[in-house]
Design an enzyme around this catalytic site. Sequence first.
Site, PDB file in Angstrom:
ATOM      1  N   LYS A  94      38.125 -15.507 -21.971  1.00 51.74           N
ATOM      2  CA  LYS A  94      39.487 -14.758 -21.724  1.00 51.74           C
ATOM      3  C   LYS A  94      39.580 -13.298 -21.546  1.00 51.74           C
ATOM      4  O   LYS A  94      39.482 -12.523 -22.792  1.00 51.74           O
ATOM      5  CB  LYS A  94      40.476 -15.303 -22.780  1.00 51.74           C
ATOM      6  CG  LYS A  94      41.912 -15.381 -22.614  1.00 51.74           C
ATOM      7  CD  LYS A  94      42.807 -14.069 -21.946  1.00 51.74           C
ATOM      8  CE  LYS A  94      42.987 -12.852 -23.004  1.00 51.74           C
ATOM      9  NZ  LYS A  94      43.545 -11.912 -22.585  1.00 51.74           N
ATOM     10  N   GLU A 134      34.065  -7.761 -33.397  1.00 52.37           N
ATOM     11  CA  GLU A 134      33.873  -6.370 -33.119  1.00 52.37           C
ATOM     12  C   GLU A 134      34.963  -5.589 -32.970  1.00 52.37           C
ATOM     13  O   GLU A 134      35.631  -5.840 -31.975  1.00 52.37           O
ATOM     14  CB  GLU A 134      32.879  -6.387 -31.653  1.00 52.37           C
ATOM     15  CG  GLU A 134      31.597  -6.958 -31.625  1.00 52.37           C
ATOM     16  CD  GLU A 134      30.355  -6.434 -32.272  1.00 52.37           C
ATOM     17  OE1 GLU A 134      30.572  -5.324 -33.104  1.00 52.37           O
ATOM     18  OE2 GLU A 134      29.409  -6.985 -32.248  1.00 52.37           O
ATOM     19  N   CYS A 156      34.705   1.941 -28.498  1.00 59.94           N
ATOM     20  CA  CYS A 156      34.912   1.738 -29.884  1.00 59.94           C
ATOM     21  C   CYS A 156      34.032   2.616 -30.834  1.00 59.94           C
ATOM     22  O   CYS A 156      34.283   3.015 -31.986  1.00 59.94           O
ATOM     23  CB  CYS A 156      34.848   0.270 -30.094  1.00 59.94           C
ATOM     24  SG  CYS A 156      33.181  -0.143 -29.344  1.00 59.94           S
ATOM     25  N   GLU A 189      42.081   5.091 -35.605  1.00 65.09           N
ATOM     26  CA  GLU A 189      41.379   5.298 -34.302  1.00 65.09           C
ATOM     27  C   GLU A 189      42.273   5.949 -33.145  1.00 65.09           C
ATOM     28  O   GLU A 189      43.571   5.414 -33.247  1.00 65.09           O
ATOM     29  CB  GLU A 189      40.825   4.019 -33.941  1.00 65.09           C
ATOM     30  CG  GLU A 189      40.344   3.755 -32.292  1.00 65.09           C
ATOM     31  CD  GLU A 189      39.715   2.190 -32.402  1.00 65.09           C
ATOM     32  OE1 GLU A 189      40.385   1.261 -32.624  1.00 65.09           O
ATOM     33  OE2 GLU A 189      38.546   2.458 -32.092  1.00 65.09           O
TER      34      GLU A 189
HETATM   35  P1  NAD Z   1      43.337  -5.730 -28.112  1.00 68.52           P
HETATM   36  O1  NAD Z   1      42.867  -6.323 -29.150  1.00 68.52           O
HETATM   37  O2  NAD Z   1      44.604  -5.740 -27.885  1.00 68.52           O
HETATM   38  O3  NAD Z   1      43.035  -6.742 -26.884  1.00 68.52           O
HETATM   39  C1  NAD Z   1      41.522  -7.427 -26.779  1.00 68.52           C
HETATM   40  C2  NAD Z   1      41.620  -8.832 -26.122  1.00 68.52           C
HETATM   41  O4  NAD Z   1      42.395  -9.557 -27.283  1.00 68.52           O
HETATM   42  C3  NAD Z   1      42.472  -8.882 -25.073  1.00 68.52           C
HETATM   43  O5  NAD Z   1      41.612  -9.824 -24.215  1.00 68.52           O
HETATM   44  C4  NAD Z   1      43.786  -9.327 -25.399  1.00 68.52           C
HETATM   45  O6  NAD Z   1      44.298 -10.088 -24.237  1.00 68.52           O
HETATM   46  C5  NAD Z   1      43.359 -10.394 -26.576  1.00 68.52           C
HETATM   47  N1  NAD Z   1      44.413 -10.450 -27.286  1.00 68.52           N
HETATM   48  C6  NAD Z   1      45.574  -9.553 -27.457  1.00 68.52           C
HETATM   49  N2  NAD Z   1      46.416 -10.428 -28.347  1.00 68.52           N
HETATM   50  C7  NAD Z   1      46.118 -11.575 -28.790  1.00 68.52           C
HETATM   51  C8  NAD Z   1      46.319 -12.537 -29.400  1.00 68.52           C
HETATM   52  N3  NAD Z   1      47.489 -12.461 -30.608  1.00 68.52           N
HETATM   53  N4  NAD Z   1      45.385 -13.567 -29.617  1.00 68.52           N
HETATM   54  C9  NAD Z   1      44.489 -13.803 -29.059  1.00 68.52           C
HETATM   55  N5  NAD Z   1      44.049 -12.835 -28.226  1.00 68.52           N
HETATM   56  C10 NAD Z   1      44.758 -11.762 -27.905  1.00 68.52           C
HETATM   57  O7  NAD Z   1      42.279  -4.545 -27.726  1.00 68.52           O
HETATM   58  P2  NAD Z   1      42.388  -3.699 -26.417  1.00 68.52           P
HETATM   59  O8  NAD Z   1      43.527  -2.893 -26.408  1.00 68.52           O
HETATM   60  O9  NAD Z   1      41.850  -4.701 -25.295  1.00 68.52           O
HETATM   61  O10 NAD Z   1      40.958  -2.865 -26.681  1.00 68.52           O
HETATM   62  C11 NAD Z   1      41.050  -1.509 -27.567  1.00 68.52           C
HETATM   63  C12 NAD Z   1      40.510  -2.046 -29.110  1.00 68.52           C
HETATM   64  O11 NAD Z   1      39.552  -2.628 -28.805  1.00 68.52           O
HETATM   65  C13 NAD Z   1      40.259  -0.879 -29.661  1.00 68.52           C
HETATM   66  O12 NAD Z   1      40.918  -0.745 -30.972  1.00 68.52           O
HETATM   67  C14 NAD Z   1      38.944  -0.560 -29.661  1.00 68.52           C
HETATM   68  O13 NAD Z   1      38.204  -0.056 -30.757  1.00 68.52           O
HETATM   69  C15 NAD Z   1      38.392  -2.117 -29.753  1.00 68.52           C
HETATM   70  N6  NAD Z   1      36.987  -2.441 -29.095  1.00 68.52           N
HETATM   71  C16 NAD Z   1      35.955  -2.665 -29.956  1.00 68.52           C
HETATM   72  C17 NAD Z   1      34.838  -2.734 -29.534  1.00 68.52           C
HETATM   73  C18 NAD Z   1      33.696  -3.021 -30.509  1.00 68.52           C
HETATM   74  O14 NAD Z   1      32.511  -3.500 -29.953  1.00 68.52           O
HETATM   75  N7  NAD Z   1      33.900  -2.964 -31.697  1.00 68.52           N
HETATM   76  C19 NAD Z   1      34.633  -2.549 -28.086  1.00 68.52           C
HETATM   77  C20 NAD Z   1      35.666  -2.238 -27.371  1.00 68.52           C
HETATM   78  C21 NAD Z   1      36.934  -2.031 -27.799  1.00 68.52           C
END
Ligand code: NAD
Length: 501
Positions: A192, A268, A303, A402
């Site tokens: 997804k 992650e 991240c 962050e």
């Molecule tokens: P997000 O958590 O909002 O979304 C990530 C994914 O989760 C998307 O595919 C989203 O559709 C899905 N999602 C959202 N709500 C959900 C739910 N209730 N149930 C299941 N899935 C759901 O994050 P984002 O805005 O896409 O990315 C930014 C964040 O990700 C930042 O906080 C960043 O630090 C983190 N990030 C971490 C890494 C890492 O490797 N540690 C890498 C990239 C981004």
Amino acid sequence: MVASPTLSENIDRALSLALPNLAVIDGEFRAARSGATFANVGPRDGRVLNTIAAGSAADIDAAVTAARQAFDDRRWRGLGPRGMKKVLFRLAELMEADLETLALLECLDTGKPISDARNVDIPLSIGTTRWYAEALDKVYGEVGASPASRLSYAVHAPLGVIGAITPWNFPLHMAMWKVAPALAMGNSVVLKPAENSSMTALRMAELALQAGLPPGVLNVVPGLGTEAGEALARHLDVDMIAFTGSGPVGRALMRAAADSNLKRVSLELGGKSPQIVFADCPDLDAAAQAACWGVFYNQGEVCTAASRLLVEAPIAEAFLEKVVAVAKTIAVGDPLDPATRFGAMVSERQMAGVLDRIADAKACGARVRLDGGRVRTETGGFYISPTIFDQVAPHTRLAKEEVFGPVLASLSFETEAEALALANDTVYGLAAGLWTASLDRALRCVEQLQAGLVWVNGWDACDIVMPFGGFKQSGFGRDRSLHALHKYADLKSVSITTRPA
Ligand code: NAD
């Protein structure tokens, strides 16, 4: 290397490209069962690029059913290591042949510079696919010490159906960090992608079918996190959720696992990574470049962004001047221009959140060293120029939380102990770095820094061969390296009792 297309060539290609918009389920390209779609807004100019199938519980269920069937009938595992390897190598070849298209899709979806998509994101995604293709027949089990009447051994057995939920900052690269090792271990996958950036995952799934991956083994269901993502997280026939994204969603996934079938979860999450510069830094110019690009690369949407700069007091002022000088050379530009190194924020929402954080830091009394803000408004796109603060109070949001945008918080310290205390004073523990000429100091600090990745005299200086993941609230479980293969398998202990002759 082939010359990169010009800005006008990229604009023409973007206009003529067929943009992927259908789910890939059981080897078929499908609209959502409900017929629903969502608008995919391009950050470059704020216009709708296309509408994409909005998967929901019914589509996730169809994808999981297909993935389960494919796992149970062994259509993938049954190819054996050589057959599986061949398919994954073929996928890497097809991605390489498709590099320009994948890079363009990534750039349009995320607003990242086309040169980064073309030279970094897509090549790393291809490299990841190849690396796990090479590794898949190098996973060994163990033979236990046994009496003569028994043979005891342990094997790494695939888990079954893996649900992968990925973010928008490095869409294809993060997807391949999960898809490639999960497939290499013989699992089926339902991916997804983030709703801001679904297109490269959909394109990759199409290429995987062309490469000979049997239908149903890799399914990609685009859709909103709260619908498609949540349905995947709560599905009773998914064995594991592999997630990269934000902390709040990570928590929701653990709750969903607990409330459903106790599926495994790997997370992650984000970070507030410190980069410490001691006065004996061996190369202040290199450190200034790293301090700047460590936080501003990919518009700060990383991240592991080095969002906290900790500088030893005697050199703090002069060093920060160097960092500001480097940052001033960064021109915010059109993501489709091959000369651009800093593009657009992924969405209007992300841009608004970052602007709020800049306003909050100013209100909290941090000193502005480089005043960034919204730029290129005439384009309709979501652009913010780099911002640098110093004299940031350690208890403020800017020092602790962050931002996920181009904002650097600089603090100074007097002693090594103070530097380490500041560095560790966060709930996160993803990455940390230090610059020093002293090996003794480097070894002391490495041992005391609470982070899953530690870099000395360089930033982000590692690749696929090393595990990637965080300590503390940055999550658990590792992507990359051979460790990621083990994440998608369980140990099965077998004992065979033999009869005496
Ligand atoms: P997000 O958590 O909002 O979304 C990530 C994914 O989760 C998307 O595919 C989203 O559709 C899905 N999602 C959202 N709500 C959900 C739910 N209730 N149930 C299941 N899935 C759901 O994050 P984002 O805005 O896409 O990315 C930014 C964040 O990700 C930042 O906080 C960043 O630090 C983190 N990030 C971490 C890494 C890492 O490797 N540690 C890498 C990239 C981004």
